[in-house]
Design a protein around this motif. Sequence first.
Motif, PDB file in Angstrom:
ATOM      1  N   GLY A  26       0.813  -1.223  -0.040  1.00  0.00           N
ATOM      2  CA  GLY A  26      -0.041   0.071   0.145  1.00  0.00           C
ATOM      3  C   GLY A  26       0.742   1.401  -0.163  1.00  0.00           C
ATOM      4  N   ILE A  27       2.048   1.221  -0.010  1.00  0.00           N
ATOM      5  CA  ILE A  27       2.970   2.340  -0.259  1.00  0.00           C
ATOM      6  C   ILE A  27       2.484   3.252  -1.457  1.00  0.00           C
ATOM      7  CG2 ILE A  27       5.397   2.945  -0.668  1.00  0.00           C
ATOM      8  CD1 ILE A  27       6.226   0.597   0.925  1.00  0.00           C
ATOM      9  N   ILE A  28       2.698   4.560  -1.241  1.00  0.00           N
ATOM     10  CA  ILE A  28       2.204   5.491  -1.978  1.00  0.00           C
ATOM     11  C   ILE A  28       3.386   6.201  -2.675  1.00  0.00           C
ATOM     12  CG2 ILE A  28       0.889   7.811  -2.511  1.00  0.00           C
ATOM     13  CD1 ILE A  28      -0.214   7.128   0.324  1.00  0.00           C
ATOM     14  N   ASN A  29       3.205   6.167  -4.217  1.00  0.00           N
ATOM     15  CA  ASN A  29       4.367   6.840  -4.924  1.00  0.00           C
ATOM     16  C   ASN A  29       3.478   7.947  -5.704  1.00  0.00           C
ATOM     17  OD1 ASN A  29       6.841   5.853  -4.936  1.00  0.00           O
ATOM     18  ND2 ASN A  29       5.722   3.804  -5.590  1.00  0.00           N
ATOM     19  N   LEU A  30       3.964   9.240  -5.919  1.00  0.00           N
ATOM     20  CA  LEU A  30       3.328  10.242  -6.577  1.00  0.00           C
ATOM     21  C   LEU A  30       3.857   9.894  -8.082  1.00  0.00           C
ATOM     22  CD1 LEU A  30       3.429  13.012  -4.001  1.00  0.00           C
ATOM     23  CD2 LEU A  30       1.536  11.418  -4.457  1.00  0.00           C
ATOM     24  N   CYS A  31       2.980   9.909  -9.190  1.00  0.00           N
ATOM     25  CA  CYS A  31       3.422   9.956 -10.358  1.00  0.00           C
ATOM     26  C   CYS A  31       3.218  11.260 -11.003  1.00  0.00           C
ATOM     27  CB  CYS A  31       2.897   8.947 -11.291  1.00  0.00           C
ATOM     28  SG  CYS A  31       2.848   7.313 -10.568  1.00  0.00           S
ATOM     29  N   ALA A  32       4.233  11.732 -11.516  1.00  0.00           N
ATOM     30  CA  ALA A  32       4.256  13.311 -12.100  1.00  0.00           C
ATOM     31  C   ALA A  32       3.299  13.195 -13.250  1.00  0.00           C
ATOM     32  CB  ALA A  32       5.730  13.842 -12.641  1.00  0.00           C
ATOM     33  N   PRO A  33       2.831  14.526 -13.654  1.00  0.00           N
ATOM     34  CA  PRO A  33       2.164  14.481 -14.991  1.00  0.00           C
ATOM     35  C   PRO A  33       2.930  13.959 -16.212  1.00  0.00           C
ATOM     36  CG  PRO A  33       1.830  16.469 -13.802  1.00  0.00           C
ATOM     37  CD  PRO A  33       2.912  15.661 -13.150  1.00  0.00           C
ATOM     38  N   GLY A  34       2.397  13.029 -16.992  1.00  0.00           N
ATOM     39  CA  GLY A  34       2.912  12.533 -17.868  1.00  0.00           C
ATOM     40  C   GLY A  34       3.575  11.099 -17.816  1.00  0.00           C
ATOM     41  N   SER A  35       3.775  10.830 -16.512  1.00  0.00           N
ATOM     42  CA  SER A  35       4.080   9.480 -16.093  1.00  0.00           C
ATOM     43  C   SER A  35       2.736   8.341 -16.076  1.00  0.00           C
ATOM     44  CB  SER A  35       5.250   9.275 -15.164  1.00  0.00           C
ATOM     45  OG  SER A  35       4.402   9.934 -13.975  1.00  0.00           O
ATOM     46  N   LYS A  36       3.310   7.016 -15.942  1.00  0.00           N
ATOM     47  CA  LYS A  36       2.122   6.281 -15.640  1.00  0.00           C
ATOM     48  C   LYS A  36       2.468   5.056 -14.602  1.00  0.00           C
ATOM     49  CE  LYS A  36      -0.255   2.434 -18.237  1.00  0.00           C
ATOM     50  NZ  LYS A  36      -0.177   1.776 -19.354  1.00  0.00           N
ATOM     51  N   CYS A  37       1.365   4.918 -13.914  1.00  0.00           N
ATOM     52  CA  CYS A  37       1.330   3.842 -12.581  1.00  0.00           C
ATOM     53  C   CYS A  37       1.519   2.266 -13.054  1.00  0.00           C
ATOM     54  CB  CYS A  37       0.306   4.165 -11.742  1.00  0.00           C
ATOM     55  SG  CYS A  37       0.451   3.123 -10.096  1.00  0.00           S
ATOM     56  N   ASN A  38       2.469   1.706 -12.569  1.00  0.00           N
ATOM     57  CA  ASN A  38       2.437   0.347 -13.142  1.00  0.00           C
ATOM     58  C   ASN A  38       1.729  -0.228 -11.814  1.00  0.00           C
ATOM     59  OD1 ASN A  38       3.146  -2.365 -12.991  1.00  0.00           O
ATOM     60  ND2 ASN A  38       5.056  -1.983 -13.913  1.00  0.00           N
ATOM     61  N   THR A  39       0.386  -0.534 -12.055  1.00  0.00           N
ATOM     62  CA  THR A  39      -0.046  -1.205 -10.958  1.00  0.00           C
ATOM     63  C   THR A  39       0.362  -2.552 -10.373  1.00  0.00           C
ATOM     64  OG1 THR A  39      -1.756  -2.151 -12.684  1.00  0.00           O
ATOM     65  CG2 THR A  39      -2.341  -0.177 -11.595  1.00  0.00           C
ATOM     66  N   HIS A  40       1.169  -3.316 -10.979  1.00  0.00           N
ATOM     67  CA  HIS A  40       1.631  -4.598 -10.601  1.00  0.00           C
ATOM     68  C   HIS A  40       2.680  -4.310  -9.458  1.00  0.00           C
ATOM     69  CE1 HIS A  40      -0.473  -6.749 -13.979  1.00  0.00           C
ATOM     70  NE2 HIS A  40       0.105  -6.009 -14.798  1.00  0.00           N
ATOM     71  N   ASN A  41       3.565  -3.177  -9.617  1.00  0.00           N
ATOM     72  CA  ASN A  41       4.468  -3.046  -8.603  1.00  0.00           C
ATOM     73  C   ASN A  41       4.562  -1.740  -7.867  1.00  0.00           C
ATOM     74  OD1 ASN A  41       5.420  -1.041 -10.285  1.00  0.00           O
ATOM     75  ND2 ASN A  41       7.053  -2.407 -11.034  1.00  0.00           N
ATOM     76  N   GLY A  42       3.568  -0.644  -8.252  1.00  0.00           N
ATOM     77  CA  GLY A  42       3.293   0.511  -7.651  1.00  0.00           C
ATOM     78  C   GLY A  42       4.300   1.745  -7.904  1.00  0.00           C
ATOM     79  N   HIS A  43       5.036   1.450  -9.278  1.00  0.00           N
ATOM     80  CA  HIS A  43       6.014   2.394  -9.645  1.00  0.00           C
ATOM     81  C   HIS A  43       5.546   3.181 -10.645  1.00  0.00           C
ATOM     82  CE1 HIS A  43       9.807   0.177  -7.504  1.00  0.00           C
ATOM     83  NE2 HIS A  43       8.466  -0.298  -6.666  1.00  0.00           N
ATOM     84  N   CYS A  44       6.118   4.467 -10.793  1.00  0.00           N
ATOM     85  CA  CYS A  44       5.773   5.328 -11.741  1.00  0.00           C
ATOM     86  C   CYS A  44       6.774   5.175 -12.848  1.00  0.00           C
ATOM     87  CB  CYS A  44       5.755   6.694 -11.395  1.00  0.00           C
ATOM     88  SG  CYS A  44       4.798   7.113  -9.881  1.00  0.00           S
ATOM     89  N   HIS A  45       6.183   5.210 -14.070  1.00  0.00           N
ATOM     90  CA  HIS A  45       7.178   5.132 -15.546  1.00  0.00           C
ATOM     91  C   HIS A  45       6.821   5.975 -16.322  1.00  0.00           C
ATOM     92  CE1 HIS A  45       8.585   1.169 -14.050  1.00  0.00           C
ATOM     93  NE2 HIS A  45       7.494   0.829 -13.482  1.00  0.00           N
ATOM     94  N   SER A  46       8.027   6.454 -17.040  1.00  0.00           N
ATOM     95  CA  SER A  46       7.460   7.350 -18.317  1.00  0.00           C
ATOM     96  C   SER A  46       6.693   6.911 -19.127  1.00  0.00           C
ATOM     97  CB  SER A  46       8.558   8.115 -18.646  1.00  0.00           C
ATOM     98  OG  SER A  46       9.559   7.137 -19.325  1.00  0.00           O
ATOM     99  N   ARG A  47       6.006   7.355 -19.979  1.00  0.00           N
ATOM    100  CA  ARG A  47       5.338   6.914 -21.056  1.00  0.00           C
ATOM    101  C   ARG A  47       5.946   6.651 -22.368  1.00  0.00           C
ATOM    102  NH1 ARG A  47      -0.751   8.846 -20.098  1.00  0.00           N
ATOM    103  NH2 ARG A  47      -1.036   8.476 -18.088  1.00  0.00           N
TER     104      ARG A  47
END
Length: 130
Positions: free
Chosen positions: A109-130
């Motif tokens: 349940g750890i929260i990561n804040l994804c910046a505008p333009g990035s996408k959340c990987n729901t499998h691991n909870g990490h933000c990735h660029s598009r």
Amino acid sequence: MFQVIRFLALAALFVSVGAQDALTCDPATPGSCDGEESALVQQSLRSTAMNSEIAGLKDRLAKLEAASNSDGFFCRAAWCANKAVCCQNHAYGLCGSPGTTCCYAPESGIINLCAPGSKCNTHNGHCHSR
């Protein structure tokens, strides 16, 4: 029946006179009052203390609300600016700038804040660029 009448009479006496003056017994002095009277006195004293504490907390809350009427809001315990994004889980909250997306790790349940333009990987909870 007599005990019910006695209880009601004592309760009426507490209301009209006050807990400390209602009975002539002192709960700390053995034999000065029966158990029922002692319990009523102690309960009334606790109630008075709790009412005082509640009044103090209400006063503190009113002051905090007045001070917090600036531009913002609470996101759990975090104070966010107006128009901010609030990301929260069961334990805490995080504030992100407008356009931020919330990304949650699936198991922790750890929260990561994804910046505008990035996408959340729901499998691991990490933000990735598009």
